[in-house]
Design a protein around this motif. Sequence first.
Motif, PDB file in Angstrom:
ATOM      1  N   ALA A 197       0.846  -1.207   0.000  1.00 58.11           N
ATOM      2  CA  ALA A 197       0.000   0.000   0.000  1.00 58.11           C
ATOM      3  C   ALA A 197       0.874   1.249   0.000  1.00 58.11           C
ATOM      4  O   ALA A 197       0.642   2.202  -0.754  1.00 58.11           O
ATOM      5  CB  ALA A 197      -0.919  -0.015   1.213  1.00 58.11           C
ATOM      6  N   LYS A 198       1.898   1.234   0.833  1.00 58.01           N
ATOM      7  CA  LYS A 198       2.787   2.395   0.917  1.00 58.01           C
ATOM      8  C   LYS A 198       3.483   2.613  -0.435  1.00 58.01           C
ATOM      9  O   LYS A 198       3.570   3.748  -0.923  1.00 58.01           O
ATOM     10  CB  LYS A 198       3.804   2.160   2.048  1.00 58.01           C
ATOM     11  N   ALA A 199       3.967   1.520  -1.030  1.00 56.86           N
ATOM     12  CA  ALA A 199       4.672   1.641  -2.315  1.00 56.86           C
ATOM     13  C   ALA A 199       3.730   2.204  -3.388  1.00 56.86           C
ATOM     14  O   ALA A 199       4.113   3.073  -4.178  1.00 56.86           O
ATOM     15  CB  ALA A 199       5.216   0.287  -2.747  1.00 56.86           C
TER      16      ALA A 199
ATOM     17  N   ILE B 199      -5.903  -2.063  -6.627  1.00 56.42           N
ATOM     18  CA  ILE B 199      -6.495  -2.305  -5.306  1.00 56.42           C
ATOM     19  C   ILE B 199      -5.434  -2.907  -4.388  1.00 56.42           C
ATOM     20  O   ILE B 199      -4.818  -3.913  -4.734  1.00 56.42           O
ATOM     21  CB  ILE B 199      -7.689  -3.281  -5.405  1.00 56.42           C
ATOM     22  N   VAL B 200      -5.187  -2.259  -3.259  1.00 57.04           N
ATOM     23  CA  VAL B 200      -4.216  -2.820  -2.301  1.00 57.04           C
ATOM     24  C   VAL B 200      -4.834  -2.838  -0.911  1.00 57.04           C
ATOM     25  O   VAL B 200      -5.689  -2.016  -0.593  1.00 57.04           O
ATOM     26  CB  VAL B 200      -2.909  -1.998  -2.221  1.00 57.04           C
ATOM     27  N   ASP B 201      -4.361  -3.765  -0.079  1.00 58.78           N
ATOM     28  CA  ASP B 201      -4.911  -3.795   1.276  1.00 58.78           C
ATOM     29  C   ASP B 201      -3.848  -3.475   2.319  1.00 58.78           C
ATOM     30  O   ASP B 201      -2.646  -3.513   2.039  1.00 58.78           O
ATOM     31  CB  ASP B 201      -5.567  -5.157   1.573  1.00 58.78           C
ATOM     32  N   VAL B 202      -4.298  -3.079   3.492  1.00 61.02           N
ATOM     33  CA  VAL B 202      -3.406  -3.014   4.652  1.00 61.02           C
ATOM     34  C   VAL B 202      -3.996  -3.977   5.680  1.00 61.02           C
ATOM     35  O   VAL B 202      -5.203  -4.018   5.875  1.00 61.02           O
ATOM     36  CB  VAL B 202      -3.309  -1.595   5.275  1.00 61.02           C
ATOM     37  N   ILE B 203      -3.122  -4.777   6.272  1.00 64.93           N
ATOM     38  CA  ILE B 203      -3.624  -5.728   7.275  1.00 64.93           C
ATOM     39  C   ILE B 203      -2.984  -5.403   8.629  1.00 64.93           C
ATOM     40  O   ILE B 203      -2.252  -4.419   8.744  1.00 64.93           O
ATOM     41  CB  ILE B 203      -3.367  -7.189   6.851  1.00 64.93           C
ATOM     42  N   LYS B 204      -3.256  -6.236   9.616  1.00 67.24           N
ATOM     43  CA  LYS B 204      -2.716  -5.950  10.953  1.00 67.24           C
ATOM     44  C   LYS B 204      -1.203  -6.106  10.949  1.00 67.24           C
ATOM     45  O   LYS B 204      -0.680  -7.035  10.336  1.00 67.24           O
ATOM     46  CB  LYS B 204      -3.316  -6.936  11.964  1.00 67.24           C
ATOM     47  N   PRO B 205      -0.500  -5.225  11.667  1.00 70.12           N
ATOM     48  CA  PRO B 205       0.960  -5.335  11.692  1.00 70.12           C
ATOM     49  C   PRO B 205       1.413  -6.534  12.530  1.00 70.12           C
ATOM     50  O   PRO B 205       0.754  -6.878  13.517  1.00 70.12           O
ATOM     51  CB  PRO B 205       1.398  -4.020  12.345  1.00 70.12           C
TER      52      PRO B 205
END
Length: 463
Positions: free
Chosen positions: A144-146, A285-291
């Motif tokens: 996501a950051k990229a 579409i990108v996701d962020v999940i739990k760290p």
Amino acid sequence: MNNAELWQSTLGQIELSISKANFGTWFKNTTILSIDDKEHVVIGVPNGFAKEWLENKYHTYILDALRVFRPQVAGLSCVIYTPNTSKRQIEGAQTKEASTDASQKPAPNPSQKQPYHQKQPLRSTLNEKYLFSNYIVGENNELAKAACHAVCENLGKIYNPLFIYGGVGLGKTHLLQAMGNAVLKKDSEKHVYYISSEKFTNDLINSIRNHTIDDFKKTYQKIDLLIIDDVQFLSGKEKTQQEFFYIFNNLYQINKQIVISSDRPPKSIATLEERLRSRFEGGMIVDVIKPDLETRVAILHAKAQERNFALDDEVVRYIAENIKNNVRELEGALNRVMAICDLSQKKPSIETAQNALGDIIASGRKRTVQTSDVIGVISEHYDVNNEELLSKGRKREVVKPRQIAMYLLRTELNLSYPGIGEHFGGRDHTTALHAYEKIARTMKDDERLRDEIEVLKEKIYDI
Ligand code: ADP
Ligand code: MG
């Protein structure tokens, strides 16, 4: 109490439970038009947007407030109404688009309107504290950051729209705002606009009310980077989606960048217009999940350092091992430890952390999920009210959520079919069995439904 007095008192009650901005936006120029002998209340509203929002989002608030003064009220519906429309027009108006309604009203005095080109461009509402440089990257969010970074460097040229999704407190807003800040830092002339989908809707309604909808749309055409946060709130708001689609398409066609966030992927946003869904899916579409633990440790170190607070590794580890669900909670835990140390003038130790976080950690442990958790999550996710979900009503928009609720009560809580039927207005156990089987069967071939159920389970256990 006559209808006007009843409505005044009801409004007073509603005003206490929702924000001032929302109250002003949705309840201005509303009135009770009639109450029939079955105690069904018809509320007159100024346009189709207000109708949608009052009937979907504020339905329960209004019913509860009405019943404070008139306990026998059975139900309510809204019709589009302006004080000088005749009864026939009221009935006709129910099927009209809200924008048409606006154009039917007398044209505003042009001298009061500023010509468009003199208008200020939309003011950016970015928070300067959200930057890429203080965003900790781990496996959970590196893609996501990229993607965000790449988009900043190539506005409108790659990944358009960029769609970021993930659970609450996982850093979506931080990333979106960081993009906006980065773009402005590079070129302060760029028009960057960050807005939540709820505020977008409020602004849209106000522009309709003030007859400035054309300006509203034109202003959006000037934007280079449009960031819409929490787009899931557009679910079920068809008219808002239509206007959004119009703005979206205009920007998209002239290669302006659009970035969107949501708590779930486009395919899982119930009642998202198909053409909007396919637009969203047409980009990246990108996701962020739990760290993971390592990333949580890094985040805590970074946040403590930002505040010049010295923390031993073992204290950091203790917090990171115990607060796993989201970064907002992690920050909250750290703030609590820092506050206690400040107050007691003690150096942070494992014991202080244990004392500070005892409650949070105990309550965060997986407790047994209750029926009300499942019902609450389903009604929030599908934007239907509890009462309707549990009733015997057959409205199309509640049938599926209700079947899913029954399915989850069976799979997650192991309730008996008669027990489930009991919760839903005393239905027969065969209804619950049928619902369970229907969902289980559909899931086999329907990937979208499988994803939806996964998202729901996550929410249920995250409460
Ligand atoms: P969301 O929009 O996904 O609900 P936010 O962006 O509001 O989450 O994040 C919640 C808080 O956690 C914010 O204060 C944010 O700065 C912080 N945060 C989240 N992820 C990170 C990260 N990777 N690095 C640093 N801070 C983070
Ligand atoms: Mg957010």
